[in-house]
Motif scaffolding. Structure first.
Motif, PDB file in Angstrom:
ATOM      1  N   ILE A  25     -55.056  70.003 -27.712  1.00 45.15           N
ATOM      2  CA  ILE A  25     -54.572  70.863 -28.881  1.00 45.15           C
ATOM      3  C   ILE A  25     -53.555  71.732 -28.160  1.00 45.15           C
ATOM      4  N   PHE A  26     -53.940  72.192 -26.852  1.00 47.90           N
ATOM      5  CA  PHE A  26     -53.064  73.138 -26.189  1.00 47.90           C
ATOM      6  C   PHE A  26     -51.701  72.483 -25.507  1.00 47.90           C
ATOM      7  N   SER A  27     -51.683  71.195 -25.235  1.00 46.99           N
ATOM      8  CA  SER A  27     -50.670  70.415 -24.990  1.00 46.99           C
ATOM      9  C   SER A  27     -49.765  70.357 -26.010  1.00 46.99           C
ATOM     10  N   PHE A  28     -50.133  69.982 -27.401  1.00 50.76           N
ATOM     11  CA  PHE A  28     -49.668  69.770 -28.368  1.00 50.76           C
ATOM     12  C   PHE A  28     -48.940  70.930 -29.051  1.00 50.76           C
ATOM     13  N   LEU A  29     -49.694  72.119 -29.129  1.00 56.30           N
ATOM     14  CA  LEU A  29     -49.228  73.453 -29.652  1.00 56.30           C
ATOM     15  C   LEU A  29     -48.478  74.170 -28.772  1.00 56.30           C
ATOM     16  N   VAL A  30     -48.870  74.455 -27.578  1.00 56.25           N
ATOM     17  CA  VAL A  30     -48.520  75.496 -26.620  1.00 56.25           C
ATOM     18  C   VAL A  30     -47.823  75.014 -25.277  1.00 56.25           C
TER      19      VAL A  30
END
Length: 335
Positions: A25-30
């Motif tokens: 999720i971090f990779s995808f959003l941030v």
């Protein structure tokens, strides 16, 4: 709202599964923003030479996302993806063998909020793509914008992501010895705005570009349906014509990406957050539709093949819906 906290005695393996999804999720959003910020900081620091060298590399490597990308099997086989797979869990199912001497377009449905099943099945080896389909090389198509961001572009290409531009797709499908699989989430960003539990509506009626390219290159079409994809997040009601949906459509037309307002779960509680719910994803790869190359396909040829594709996709859904908990009266709807 009553908050449902996670128990303290959660097994270590489940904690690792949550951590694996959290980093995704971090990779995808941030991560993209972090990579851009890092590049800017390098440019205005004592390390500006490194930033300059990277700009030179970027200039030389600019077209790689349109020419098959640069896949790294080491990254695709990271053990973190096994924990990611088991969080839901996700399973990839083959219905027939595919000839490795042919090129294919996999139409992935539904898009869901984050195309989670598409990433896990076709950008990692955690569900055994290479074992199930020996000789085939999968590439998941992503908006060209993301391949313009420094450092981030290099990371996502390692997983097998490539640009969704026409030139990129044509490059994959024109490989003379075959073996390339271009995976397209056909509903794209607009379909993400309808991704909610129970949704069975696919935006497909007007999406024929992939059909045209399949005809031009003689690439076989393979429908793929990912059961459970829409169950991962709850989404605020945004019916067509509502002020929220109008704003989302407007932003999507400007930015090229969808901005669904979703609710999942958190790390230490299950009531709200950006983590997806633990819902099983069952991705079924259907049988190929044989396509004969036609360098200049007519509108009639495109429409005819498009209807065949819709029929095959519907059949695939009907054949497997019962084993995924759906009822007899639940059917796909195309808009």
């Amino acid at each position: 709202m009553k908050i449902h906290f996670a128990p303290l005695n959660v097994p270590l393996r489940r904690r690792l599964q949550t951590a694996a999804v959290l980093q995704w999720i971090f990779s995808f959003l941030v991560l993209a923003q972090c990579c851009l910020a890092t590049f800017i900081l390098l440019s205005f620091s004592a390390w500006w030479v490194a930033a300059l060298l990277y700009v030179g590399w970027l200039w030389l490597d600019w077209d790689t996302p349109n020419r098959g990308g640069r896949k790294c099997q080491w990254i695709r086989r990271w053990s973190v993806w096994e924990y990611f797979r088991d969080y839901f869990p996700i399973k990839l199912v083959k219905t027939v063998n595919l000839d490795p001497d042919k090129n294919y377009i996999f139409g992935f449905h539904p898009h869901g909020v984050l195309a989670t099943g598409a990433f896990c099945n076709f950008c990692t080896e955690s569900t055994g793509f290479s074992s199930l389909f020996p000789g085939l090389n999968s590439h998941l198509l992503m908006l060209p914008f993301w391949f313009r961001l420094p450092f981030f572009r290099d990371y996502i290409m390692c997983a097998g992501l490539v640009s969704s531009s026409k030139s990129s797709l044509s490059y994959l499908l024109s490989r003379p010895q075959g073996g390339n699989v271009a995976v397209i989430a056909v509903g794209a960003a607009p379909e993400a705005l309808d991704a909610r539990p129970g949704a069975l509506t696919l935006q497909l009626r007007k999406r024929k570009g992939f059909i045209k390219l399949a005809l031009r290159h003689g690439a076989h079409l393979v429908p793929v349906f990912s059961f459970g994809e829409n169950e991962l997040f709850d989404q605020i009601q945004n019916p067509t014509g509502s002020p929220l949906r109008s704003l989302q459509d407007r932003l999507q037309s400007i930015l090229g990406i969808a901005l669904p307002l979703v609710k999942g779960r958190g790390v230490f509680q299950y009531s709200f957050g950006l983590l997806p719910h633990r819902k099983a994803i069952f991705t079924v790869v259907g049988k190929p539709i044989q396509v004969t190359a036609s360098p200049s396909p007519s509108s009639e040829d495109i429409d005819a093949l498009h209807e065949v594709y819709l029929e095959h996709l519907s059949e695939l859904f009907e054949q497997h819906k019962h084993e995924n908990g759906l009822q007899e009266d639940q059917h796909l709807t195309f808009t």
